[in-house]
Design a protein around this motif. Sequence first.
Motif, mmCIF file in Angstrom:
data_model
loop_
_atom_site.group_PDB
_atom_site.id
_atom_site.type_symbol
_atom_site.label_atom_id
_atom_site.label_comp_id
_atom_site.label_asym_id
_atom_site.label_seq_id
_atom_site.Cartn_x
_atom_site.Cartn_y
_atom_site.Cartn_z
ATOM 1 N N LEU A 352 0.830 -1.198 0.000
ATOM 2 C CA LEU A 352 0.000 0.000 0.000
ATOM 3 C C LEU A 352 0.868 1.254 0.000
ATOM 4 O O LEU A 352 1.965 1.255 0.569
ATOM 5 C CB LEU A 352 -0.922 -0.002 1.226
ATOM 6 N N VAL A 355 3.224 2.666 3.143
ATOM 7 C CA VAL A 355 3.421 1.697 4.234
ATOM 8 C C VAL A 355 4.894 1.314 4.308
ATOM 9 O O VAL A 355 5.494 0.885 3.321
ATOM 10 C CB VAL A 355 2.545 0.446 4.041
ATOM 11 N N PHE A 383 3.193 3.813 8.678
ATOM 12 C CA PHE A 383 3.012 4.370 7.341
ATOM 13 C C PHE A 383 3.217 5.879 7.353
ATOM 14 O O PHE A 383 3.183 6.526 8.403
ATOM 15 C CB PHE A 383 1.613 4.035 6.810
ATOM 16 N N ALA A 385 2.231 9.581 4.866
ATOM 17 C CA ALA A 385 1.289 10.094 3.868
ATOM 18 C C ALA A 385 1.576 11.566 3.619
ATOM 19 O O ALA A 385 2.223 12.239 4.419
ATOM 20 C CB ALA A 385 -0.150 9.904 4.350
ATOM 21 N N ASP A 390 -4.985 11.468 3.094
ATOM 22 C CA ASP A 390 -4.318 10.266 2.597
ATOM 23 C C ASP A 390 -4.008 9.301 3.742
ATOM 24 O O ASP A 390 -4.089 8.076 3.571
ATOM 25 C CB ASP A 390 -3.024 10.644 1.870
ATOM 26 N N THR A 394 -5.112 5.359 4.079
ATOM 27 C CA THR A 394 -4.169 4.259 4.304
ATOM 28 C C THR A 394 -4.547 3.465 5.542
ATOM 29 O O THR A 394 -4.502 2.219 5.535
ATOM 30 C CB THR A 394 -2.740 4.803 4.446
ATOM 31 N N ARG A 395 -4.938 4.150 6.584
ATOM 32 C CA ARG A 395 -5.355 3.460 7.804
ATOM 33 C C ARG A 395 -6.543 2.542 7.517
ATOM 34 O O ARG A 395 -6.579 1.386 7.963
ATOM 35 C CB ARG A 395 -5.723 4.485 8.881
ATOM 36 N N ALA A 397 -7.376 1.258 4.622
ATOM 37 C CA ALA A 397 -6.950 0.171 3.745
ATOM 38 C C ALA A 397 -6.202 -0.904 4.526
ATOM 39 O O ALA A 397 -6.359 -2.103 4.258
ATOM 40 C CB ALA A 397 -6.072 0.722 2.627
ATOM 41 N N LEU A 398 -5.397 -0.504 5.475
ATOM 42 C CA LEU A 398 -4.674 -1.482 6.295
ATOM 43 C C LEU A 398 -5.650 -2.356 7.075
ATOM 44 O O LEU A 398 -5.490 -3.581 7.155
ATOM 45 C CB LEU A 398 -3.725 -0.768 7.257
#
Length: 411
Positions: A352, A355, A383, A385, A390, A394-395, A397-398
């Motif tokens: 990702l 990350v 990660f 950003a 963003d 990402t958080r 998506a993780l």
Amino acid sequence: MIEALSGGVLLVKAALDLGISVVVASADTADRVMPAELRDRIDELVTVETNDIPALVAAVQDLHDRLPISAVFPGCDVYVPAAAHVAARLGLTGLDVATVERVRDKTRMREAVAAAGLRTPRFTEVSATSQLAAAAEHTGFPCVVKPVDQSGSLHVTVVHDLHELTTAYERLSTDSFVDLGRPLIERALVEEYLDGPEYSVEGYVLDGVTTVVAVTEKFLVPEPHFAEIGHQVPADLEPALEAGIEAYVAEVVEAVGLSVGPFHCELRVTPQGPALVEIGARMGGDRIADLVELARGVSLPRVWLAALLGLTTEATGAFPGPTAAVAGIHFFTAPAEHTFERAAGLDEALALPGVRNVQIDAVPGDPVHPLVDFRCRLGHAVFTADSHRDAAATRGALGATVRINPAGGDR
């Protein structure tokens, strides 16, 4: 270093990278085992019961007589008092031994901050079930009950009536869990519930000057518990609010008497303004120091080395500069009705955007703890950003990508 744990690991690595000789005093057993990655790199390991301050002082004094020591550091908040006592015995720079009681004992902490006229929740210390009704009368409901000297959100619970308060206190006072060789005790705080978002503030005191480096946004499990399952540096705040938080924390630092080294101050922003949750005379755990370096360009371990060793921050490379706008850590959790077997999606998570690492700490057969305290965390990802938006993506998506104990052949 007294127990190379949590932020203490980062400090040992920083010292070794600078060519500084390191000796670690450790019980070297159970949850205080010397990390394997450092065992062969340090100069010496002194095995001693680190919770026995007289024994620890004697062991370090013997070491000092043959290998002069320049500074003493705690590996985590539990050993802040021990480090102060050892440093005082050896005549080294450190916190005053009276000060450390105000940053380890939450009752003493609350008393010092209240005496300075700063916003703090109403509170009462209790040590028996019979005292709970009077304590609740003073604080009102909802209120929070917590141990006076623990961390990691252990037994921190919000309650809404006397029955819930009694149940939470009895659970606290009868728990047989031993953390770092220390059993829970019956002394607890009952305090006013603070309604508002939670943050921590990372900074340091150097040459008598208090510097705030970052305000960290906290991600918590649903109440009634307060386990932290994520952090983000910096928090997304309006400048005026951030300035108010920083000014408040500087006053808290003065009130509890922190004179040198890093601090990690947790607070909530209520409608009346910032109010203290607690303050520690150490770096924040959970790799917050790494996040601060990534997003703020300040190495708190290297600042701490400079402060106690009498070096310049230039000599320790304490200000390398930021490499990202936002840095975060996300902890992986799962429902608690089973044991840990495996995790899927780790390679996808590592791919990702932003990350930097993905790590599972649990091993097959480990219990999966409920979302109550730090034990619920099975691993983490760090990660970076370009923006808070963003970082939030990402958080999310993780959380969706890494799956704990997936069914069938899911990889």
